[in-house]
Design a protein around this motif. Structure first.
Motif, PDB file in Angstrom:
ATOM      1  N   LYS A 179     -23.663  28.355   1.327  1.00 15.87           N
ATOM      2  CA  LYS A 179     -22.599  27.933   2.255  1.00 15.87           C
ATOM      3  C   LYS A 179     -23.242  27.438   3.539  1.00 15.87           C
ATOM      4  O   LYS A 179     -22.912  26.382   4.044  1.00 15.87           O
ATOM      5  N   HIS A 180     -24.164  28.215   4.076  1.00 14.63           N
ATOM      6  CA  HIS A 180     -25.050  27.716   5.138  1.00 14.63           C
ATOM      7  C   HIS A 180     -26.322  28.538   5.125  1.00 14.63           C
ATOM      8  O   HIS A 180     -26.318  29.724   4.815  1.00 14.63           O
ATOM      9  N   ARG A 219     -25.241  32.665   4.690  1.00 12.38           N
ATOM     10  CA  ARG A 219     -24.211  32.989   3.712  1.00 12.38           C
ATOM     11  C   ARG A 219     -24.553  32.295   2.396  1.00 12.38           C
ATOM     12  O   ARG A 219     -24.544  31.072   2.314  1.00 12.38           O
ATOM     13  N   ARG A 220     -24.828  33.120   1.390  1.00 11.09           N
ATOM     14  CA  ARG A 220     -25.349  32.596   0.132  1.00 11.09           C
ATOM     15  C   ARG A 220     -24.799  33.392  -1.061  1.00 11.09           C
ATOM     16  O   ARG A 220     -24.377  34.532  -0.924  1.00 11.09           O
ATOM     17  N   ILE A 248     -19.979  35.098  -2.000  1.00 10.12           N
ATOM     18  CA  ILE A 248     -20.888  34.526  -1.006  1.00 10.12           C
ATOM     19  C   ILE A 248     -21.146  35.646   0.004  1.00 10.12           C
ATOM     20  O   ILE A 248     -20.231  36.104   0.692  1.00 10.12           O
ATOM     21  N   ASN A 286     -25.357  23.085  -2.246  1.00 12.88           N
ATOM     22  CA  ASN A 286     -24.982  23.265  -0.846  1.00 12.88           C
ATOM     23  C   ASN A 286     -23.537  22.827  -0.647  1.00 12.88           C
ATOM     24  O   ASN A 286     -23.185  21.692  -0.984  1.00 12.88           O
ATOM     25  N   ASP A 287     -22.711  23.720  -0.105  1.00  8.87           N
ATOM     26  CA  ASP A 287     -21.316  23.371   0.133  1.00  8.87           C
ATOM     27  C   ASP A 287     -20.755  24.257   1.246  1.00  8.87           C
ATOM     28  O   ASP A 287     -20.502  25.442   1.024  1.00  8.87           O
ATOM     29  N   PRO A 288     -20.547  23.706   2.448  1.00 11.57           N
ATOM     30  CA  PRO A 288     -20.011  24.511   3.548  1.00 11.57           C
ATOM     31  C   PRO A 288     -18.578  24.966   3.304  1.00 11.57           C
ATOM     32  O   PRO A 288     -18.059  25.818   4.040  1.00 11.57           O
ATOM     33  N   ASN A 289     -17.928  24.434   2.278  1.00 13.21           N
ATOM     34  CA  ASN A 289     -16.539  24.789   1.985  1.00 13.21           C
ATOM     35  C   ASN A 289     -16.417  25.920   0.965  1.00 13.21           C
ATOM     36  O   ASN A 289     -15.303  26.249   0.550  1.00 13.21           O
ATOM     37  N   PHE A 290     -17.528  26.511   0.552  1.00 17.85           N
ATOM     38  CA  PHE A 290     -17.450  27.648  -0.355  1.00 17.85           C
ATOM     39  C   PHE A 290     -16.555  28.731   0.242  1.00 17.85           C
ATOM     40  O   PHE A 290     -16.656  29.058   1.421  1.00 17.85           O
ATOM     41  N   THR A 291     -15.696  29.301  -0.594  1.00 14.50           N
ATOM     42  CA  THR A 291     -14.873  30.428  -0.159  1.00 14.50           C
ATOM     43  C   THR A 291     -15.677  31.722  -0.293  1.00 14.50           C
ATOM     44  O   THR A 291     -16.809  31.711  -0.799  1.00 14.50           O
TER      45      THR A 291
END
Length: 347
Positions: free
Chosen positions: A304-305, A329-330, A135, A91-96
């Motif tokens: 991402k979320h 967003r995955r 993503i 889990n990382d909300p900062n994924f581009t």
């Protein structure tokens, strides 16, 4: 041995009491509603007033969205997620939009004897060929039409909400399992059906054993370690034969020990629905195939979320009173060549 299927997951959740907060958004403000499951029964919300009347106030709209979220979660409970044991979740909300993968980045560490005053050997990280994983934004929505409000078709709204939840979990199963099912396996990752046994159980057992042996002889190019599958993915119609053939058997006076290397069986039959006049089909495992899987090492679920639910606005030109939009967003990282053995099952 753990069995992962729609039925076993539902049965497991019937034994639990679960309470969690589910987020949603109204006009950009994040709120949450509590989801409670007691002994497998999920608490639901009911409207105290007609929907049309509730839409006229902020508090009423909030109640409608809360019920929407709960109905959606009820739908998600109806379609359990089957892929979780195979994947590691990141889990990382900062994924581009495109995530650089080092694919399949491996930490390389070894313990060595330490001599006095000698420097400690630190682990390194091996980077494979550069690649990227997108993503992807997955979205769906439902609308409350003027007719639904005028004729108070609350039941239609509830059915649409539930269908939204079912569709999302079905999508997640498809997105994560299809890389395994659709991969074009070459000889190094394939085992043919063994037909030397006298009974179906013997043939099936011999096929699975041959697959495990074949996988162990294939060494990964990055680490030099052999594949060691511990999970088997198959169609539910083969469940009983597979369970039986993996157990301790006595055939013609000879006792064969249980095949203990496989500790998890996953059964996936796919999913389908019709939206408007268009059919959507997520194929499951071919009943004549099965897949021996080494889990997690080469499988990543990038989030991402997760599902985000927003209440939209009215559109008088189309007689839309309000709308709910859900999106997530995955991304998925999977390497079947490094972790999967495809079996052709005897028939």
């Amino acid at each position: 041995m753990k069995i992962v299927s729609v039925d076993t997951i539902k049965e497991e959740r019937r034994k639990k009491t679960i309470e969690e907060n589910v987020p949603y958004f109204i006009d950009g403000e994040m709120k949450s509603v509590t989801k409670k499951i007691v002994n497998g029964e999920m608490e639901t919300l009911e409207f105290s007033k007609p929907v049309g009347e509730m839409l006229t106030t902020p508090a009423g709209l909030d109640s409608i969205v809360q019920k929407t979220v709960m109905d959606l979660e009820l739908g998600r409970e109806a379609v359990p997620l089957l892929y979780a044991p195979i994947y590691r979740t990141v889990n990382d909300p900062n994924f581009t939009e495109y995530v650089d993968i080092a694919p399949f980045t491996h930490a390389q560490v070894v313990f060595l004897e330490h001599m006095e005053l000698e420097e400690v050997k630190f682990g390194s990280r091996k980077i494979g060929p550069k690649d990227t994983v997108p993503i992807i934004t997955y979205a769906a929505g439902i609308q409350w039409t003027e007719d639904m409000i005028e004729y108070d078709k609350t039941w239609q709204i509830a059915e649409a909400n539930r269908a939204l939840g079912e569709a999302y979990n079905a999508l997640l199963n498809h997105v994560h399992l299809s890389p395994i099912l659709s991969y074009a396996y070459t000889a190094k990752n394939r085992t043919a059906a063994d037909t030397t046994g006298a009974t179906m159980l013997e043939k099936l057992r011999n096929t699975i054993k041959a697959g495990l042996i074949h996988a162990s002889l294939d060494k990964n190019t990055d680490t030099g370690t052999p594949r060691r599958p511990t999970m088997l993915l198959a169609h539910s119609s083969r469940r009983w034969d597979i369970e039986e053939c993996l157990q301790r058997l006595q055939i013609g006076g000879t006792v064969y020990p249980a095949i203990s290397q496989i500790d998890t069986l996953i059964f996936y039959d796919g999913w389908s629905t019709v939206v408007g006049e268009k059919s959507y089909n997520y194929p499951g495992v071919d009943p004549n195939k099965a897949y021996l899987i080494e889990p997690q090492k080469y499988f990543r679920e990038l989030v991402k979320h997760d599902l985000r639910i927003d209440a939209g606005g009215a559109d008088i030109t189309r007689l839309i009173e309000n709308a709910i939009v859900a999106r997530a967003r995955r991304g998925v990282v999977a390497s079947p060549a490094n972790s999967v053995e495809e079996l052709t099952l005897p028939s």
